[in-house]
Structure formats: structure tokens, C-alpha cells
Scaffold this active site. Sequence first.
Site, short mmCIF file in Angstrom:
data_model
loop_
_atom_site.label_atom_id
_atom_site.label_comp_id
_atom_site.label_asym_id
_atom_site.label_seq_id
_atom_site.Cartn_x
_atom_site.Cartn_y
_atom_site.Cartn_z
N GLY A 84 3.26 5.32 9.33
CA GLY A 84 4.61 5.61 9.05
C GLY A 84 5.63 4.36 9.26
O GLY A 84 6.59 4.31 8.82
N HIS A 133 0.78 -1.06 -0.04
CA HIS A 133 -0.11 -0.11 -0.07
C HIS A 133 0.89 1.11 0.05
O HIS A 133 0.35 2.31 -0.20
CB HIS A 133 -1.05 0.02 1.08
CG HIS A 133 -0.39 0.22 2.58
ND1 HIS A 133 -0.04 -0.89 3.46
CD2 HIS A 133 -0.17 1.44 3.28
CE1 HIS A 133 0.41 -0.07 4.48
NE2 HIS A 133 0.45 1.06 4.34
N SER A 149 1.86 -4.09 8.03
CA SER A 149 0.81 -3.75 7.05
C SER A 149 0.16 -2.60 7.97
O SER A 149 0.14 -1.42 7.42
CB SER A 149 -0.07 -4.93 6.75
OG SER A 149 -1.30 -4.51 6.20
N ASP A 201 -0.32 -7.26 0.68
CA ASP A 201 0.32 -6.20 0.89
C ASP A 201 1.69 -6.16 1.00
O ASP A 201 2.26 -6.11 1.95
CB ASP A 201 -0.15 -5.49 2.48
CG ASP A 201 0.10 -4.08 2.63
OD1 ASP A 201 0.39 -3.47 1.67
OD2 ASP A 201 -0.15 -3.46 3.61
N SER A 229 4.43 1.47 8.45
CA SER A 229 4.10 0.55 7.37
C SER A 229 5.30 0.09 6.54
O SER A 229 6.25 1.18 5.88
CB SER A 229 3.09 1.17 6.40
OG SER A 229 1.74 1.15 7.04
#
Length: 382
Positions: A334, A227, A351, A255, A336
Site C-alpha cells: 500500500g 506496478h 517500489s 517501476d 508503493s
Amino acid sequence: MRPSPIISAIGTGALALGMSIAVAPSAGATTLPAEPSTDDVAATMQEALERDFGLTPFGAEELLDAQAEAFEIDAEAAEAAGDHYGGSFFDTESLELTVNVTDAQAAEQVEAVGAQAEVVENGHEALTGVIDALDDTGGENGVVSWYPDVANDTVVIQANDADAARSLVESADVDTSAVEVEQTEESPELYADIVGGDAFTMGGGRCSIGFAATDSSGNDGFVTAGHCGTVGTSATSEDGSGSGVFEESIFPGNDAAFVSSTSNWGVTNLVNTYDGSNQTVGGSEEAPIGSAVCRSGSTTGWECGSIEARGESVSYPEGTVEDMTRTDACAEPGDSGGSFISGDQAQGMTSGGSGNCSSGGTTYYQEINPALDTWGLDLVTS
């Protein structure tokens, strides 16, 4: 288009974009925040476990040693049980590995390799079938996620609305005796040298590096969350010296992404522990459910927790993501894409989740091995 079946062998919920975006994916990018706090930092995974699990130095060392042994025993037990293997889970307090089997004779074979065995009715294959049927429905408003609870041999559906959960079960036409509905207030959200946990930017947003890897052509790069960018998205190291481009990306469905370095971004086998040192990466053996795991990300730094479930499907506002791994390690936007690691074994890329590192919460990660296998990537371990 359904995600790659190999990547899918890697759960589902509501994301808060891992880019440093204020509240939701539709919000504008904010100014990059400061580095994570250095209060109560931990130089090693052992020290992080002492801090986050309340262990003594001896207790943390004992836990890491027991988990390393459990990794090996679990693989042997799965082979010994064959088609009767029903999944496994590790207890961080008793330091014992339990392996579920669907046959009494298989239990004896599992115990022979050093694991406790428990005979269960459903097992991995049956629970996976329930998950697949629930996935095929596309989800239901008011349902947050669903995952196989190996320890209790059931599928747990987490929902804000019990009626929505019942509707999901009816639509999937699954055996209700294999399903448990759990009320929750959670609303998961997505959380941008190549060192795991370091920040990178793309179009004003920020995510975190997962793990350094090389592709089949020998190009350096790293895995992160899908993402964080679509194929062709440009990525830049936090200091602006290195650049890359998203060569592979899947989201939703899964993801995961691979960013290939285009200039001045060299690979390392390191994960940033945000205390001035790093954790080395030695491989990517899958940790049993229940194992302690630590996470590195550019917003909150280095945090630890336990693996609670695998194969969870999470309904984010942006779409459902399958085959996620659920943990109680905290994270925030952030983080992620950042590294999840157990001992020196890479586990996956952050994720999204619910909560934060002030109040605690749930964080999901995408398993790394299916991504490596799907895209022909080699994890950098030296």
C-alpha cells in the site's frame, strides 16, 4: 521489450504489490486499511530523524545541513574527477562525503572542492559494467538482487542459495574479484489536492502518490510506481473526489508511472508527513549514498532510514527491475509509489522490499529524475 534506457539510468528484487493486496500480486484486493498510526508522529523531517536515528534536535539539524552541503560538493567533485569519478557515499555519523576516483591526480582535484577522496581499482564505470552483465542474464532462481557497493568498490550479489549466485556469475562471465556474494533470507515484495504519500485507488487496489508533476502539455498529475497500473488504468483519490488515468507506465524492467489528472485533482509541492502537516518539495537533487532519507506512504505513514546503494537489480516474482535504490527505511504493501525525499529534495517512488515497520527491513525506490526526463515531466516545486 527492454525498458527505456533513460528510465533504466535510475535495481532488482521480489515485489509484494504496492496495492493493498494481502500477500502476493495474485491475491484478491482487500478492504482498505485504516490511516497509519499517529503514535510517535513527527511534524518535520528533523523530528523524524530525531525519532528514527536517535538524534538530538541539534544533531538532526546538523545532519540535514551537512547533507545539503554534500549534495553540492558531490556535483562539483564529479565534474572535477571527470572520467575518473568512481561514485560517492555520505556518512551520517561523521557527516563526511567520500568520493571514489580511479586516478591519484583526480583525487587531488576532488579534495580541492572539499570532499575526501579515495583511489579505488574498479570505480563506477567498471561496477556498472558488472551490473549490466548480470542484468543481461535475466537473473537466477535463488538470487534476490545485485547492486554496486560504492563504499567497498565491489558488486554485491544477495542470494538465498549460494550455488545460484555462483551460477549467475558464471552465466554473466564477469570478473569474480569484483563480486561479493552475500547470503540473505530476504524475499522482496512490491509495496496506490495531489500530495506525496497520500493514497489513491485503482480497481480495488491501493497505492500511494509519489510527487506531483506536470507533463509537456501542461496537464497536472503525479509520478508513482509502475506496478500500480498499466497505461489506461483509472485512478481515484482516496475520498473519491479526484480522478486520473495512467498515461505512462513501465513494469517490470523499471517501476515508474505517470498518472494524469482528469478531474478535481490539483497539484501541490507537498509530501504528507502524517501528523497533520506536510514537507515541501524544493527540487530533485540526488542525495549521495549514505544520506538520510524519509518515505511517505498510505499504509505506514512517514518513516526514515539511509540510502544503502544505487543501481540495484531486484528479482521480484513478477519480473526483474533494474536501477533501484536500496534503503533501510521500512515500508509495507500500500506504500508503493509513495514519496522518498531527503531534506526538501525529491528522490524517488517506493517500489517494494522485504520486512515491515514492526521488525524493520529493506525498501527499494525508483529514482525520480530519469522518469521526469524520459517523459518530459516537470516536478511541482511551488
